[in-house]
Scaffold this motif. Structure first.
Motif, short mmCIF file in Angstrom:
data_model
loop_
_atom_site.label_atom_id
_atom_site.label_comp_id
_atom_site.label_asym_id
_atom_site.label_seq_id
_atom_site.Cartn_x
_atom_site.Cartn_y
_atom_site.Cartn_z
N UNK A 168 0.85 -1.19 0.00
CA UNK A 168 0.00 0.00 0.00
C UNK A 168 0.89 1.24 0.00
N UNK A 169 0.67 2.12 -0.97
CA UNK A 169 1.50 3.32 -1.06
C UNK A 169 0.86 4.46 -0.26
N UNK A 170 1.67 5.47 0.01
CA UNK A 170 1.19 6.63 0.75
C UNK A 170 0.06 7.32 0.01
N UNK A 171 0.02 7.15 -1.32
CA UNK A 171 -1.02 7.79 -2.12
C UNK A 171 -2.30 6.96 -2.19
N UNK A 172 -2.34 5.80 -1.48
CA UNK A 172 -3.55 4.99 -1.46
C UNK A 172 -3.69 4.05 -2.64
N UNK A 173 -2.57 3.72 -3.27
CA UNK A 173 -2.60 2.76 -4.38
C UNK A 173 -1.99 1.44 -3.91
N UNK A 174 -2.40 0.34 -4.55
CA UNK A 174 -1.98 -1.00 -4.13
C UNK A 174 -1.23 -1.68 -5.27
N UNK A 175 -0.13 -2.36 -4.93
CA UNK A 175 0.70 -3.06 -5.90
C UNK A 175 0.83 -4.52 -5.47
N UNK A 176 1.06 -5.40 -6.45
CA UNK A 176 1.15 -6.84 -6.12
C UNK A 176 2.33 -7.48 -6.83
N UNK A 177 2.82 -8.57 -6.24
CA UNK A 177 3.73 -9.49 -6.91
C UNK A 177 3.51 -10.86 -6.29
N UNK A 178 3.83 -11.90 -7.06
CA UNK A 178 3.67 -13.26 -6.53
C UNK A 178 2.84 -14.14 -7.44
N UNK A 179 2.23 -15.15 -6.86
CA UNK A 179 1.46 -16.14 -7.62
C UNK A 179 0.03 -15.65 -7.80
N UNK A 239 -10.30 3.62 -5.81
CA UNK A 239 -9.17 4.51 -5.55
C UNK A 239 -9.13 4.83 -4.06
N UNK A 240 -8.03 5.43 -3.65
CA UNK A 240 -7.87 5.87 -2.27
C UNK A 240 -8.03 4.73 -1.27
N UNK A 241 -7.19 3.70 -1.44
CA UNK A 241 -7.19 2.56 -0.52
C UNK A 241 -6.48 2.96 0.77
N UNK A 242 -7.03 2.54 1.90
CA UNK A 242 -6.46 2.93 3.19
C UNK A 242 -5.99 1.75 4.03
N UNK A 243 -6.55 0.56 3.81
CA UNK A 243 -6.17 -0.63 4.58
C UNK A 243 -6.08 -1.84 3.65
#
Length: 363
Positions: free
Chosen positions: A54-65, A96-100
């Protein structure tokens, strides 16, 4: 410039470092070319074989299976690298604007803010045969983010969310807590059963502000200075019966599969539970300012600027110096602000299923 470093278990590319080999020294996480720079990361959540950032800007990134659907709608890349989590199909309303964020073994959970800035939008994606997705008995798999209906209740917002291997707990702004998933050990109170949609945790006796999930147990905390703590679930490793008589004023709390940890406002770390791999805090720890708790290990940021790790280090997640795969009764320094550019700082740390994370940002 921001940078994210990772070490530990990587058989599914969950470190996002360009290959699928475990590493015991921090390696820079790669971000997809569409996202050339690492954003400042404020939270790491990890399932068995995937990682969410989770980034400070509220965006989410993934890696893995991505096979479970817990990494959203792709696209899948050959070379493991972090890319933005695609949660909804084209034409649907963007999240947008993810917090948790939180993860069970094979599912992911995202809380986003509504137009008023309140945490009222809860979504799940991935696989859950025992109610983990929280969307009713018929929902066992979804690669796109499915929003919870009629939850949280009107007027309430979500202030905390935690997931164990197979259950999830959220704490609401009114002090109520709800749980779902495989709660057959009483992780969400009575009756002890598989719970297919959010069920209120009864009988806490205080307003909850935080919850942390061990493997078969949940710890609910009241206000940081209140001393309130309730531990529900299987009393393995004396997690319930061994809880402290006095809960110190705390700055943060956490849980591994078999331990509960309290970071005191005075920088001391209290832990209890399992210690067969050195999971408990070693003696003579320096004062700590941040903690991140993995499945069976701890990552901690010391006042002096060192990132420490100890516990079960089988996959290199506690650094290269191990005895029988453990770092027991001591700690390793896995990163240090002494060895980064003077205009940078260690801004956050993370820990997952045998993975460790260090985020560096400009001062």
């Amino acid at each position: 410039m921001n940078a994210l470093f990772a070490l530990g278990s990587n058989g599914s590319g969950q470190l996002g470092i360009g290959h699928r080999e475990d590493v015991s020294v921090p390696k820079p996480a790669h971000f997809h070319p569409t996202q050339p720079d690492a954003p400042p990361i404020v939270k790491v959540a990890a399932g068995g074989n995937h990682t969410l950032l989770l980034s400070a800007a509220g965006r989410v990134y993934w890696s893995g299976d991505p096979a479970t659907g817990a990494c959203g709608l792709g696209p899948v890349t050959d070379v493991p690298a972090f890319q933005e989590l695609r949660l909804v199909r084209d034409g649907s309303e963007e999240i947008v604007s993810v917090s948790l964020i939180a993860c069970t073994w094979e599912a992911s959970f995202v809380v986003a803010r509504d137009a008023q800035g309140r945490n009222t939008k809860l979504y799940s994606l991935g696989v859950g045969a025992k109610g983990e997705l929280g969307q009713g008995e018929l929902m066992v798999r979804t690669p796109s983010a499915t929003r919870f209906k009629d939850f949280p209740p009107a007027g309430a917002s979500i202030v905390d969310m935690s997931a164990g291997m197979g259950h999830v707990v959220v704490v609401l702004s009114n002090g109520d807590a709800y749980g779902w998933g495989n709660c057959r050990k009483g992780q969400a109170g009575a009756p002890e059963q598989v719970i297919y949609s959010p069920r209120k945790v009864e009988g806490l006796g205080f307003k909850a502000t935080r919850a942390v999930c061990a493997k078969e147990l949940t710890a609910f905390f009241g206000e940081p200075g209140s001393g309130n703590l309730a531990v529900l679930g299987l009393d393995k490793w004396n997690l319930s019966s061994g809880k402290p008589a006095q809960v110190p004023p705390w700055a943060d709390v956490g849980a591994s599969w078999g331990n509960i940890y309290i970071l005191g406002t005075d920088g001391t770390l209290l832990g209890w539970g399992r210690d067969d791999h050195g999971q408990l805090p070693p003696a003579n720890l320096p004062k700590l300012t941040k903690i991140a708790i993995g499945s069976e290990h701890v990552v901690a940021y010391a006042e002096g600027g060192d990132v420490l790790s100890w516990g079960w280090g089988e996959h290199g997640n506690c650094g290269p110096q191990v005895e029988n795969n453990d770092v027991k009764g001591r700690w390793n320094v896995i990163a240090s602000s002494k060895y980064i550019p003077s205009d940078s700082q260690i801004a956050s740390i993370g820990a997952g299923c045998a993975t460790s994370w260090v985020c560096i940002t400009p001062r």
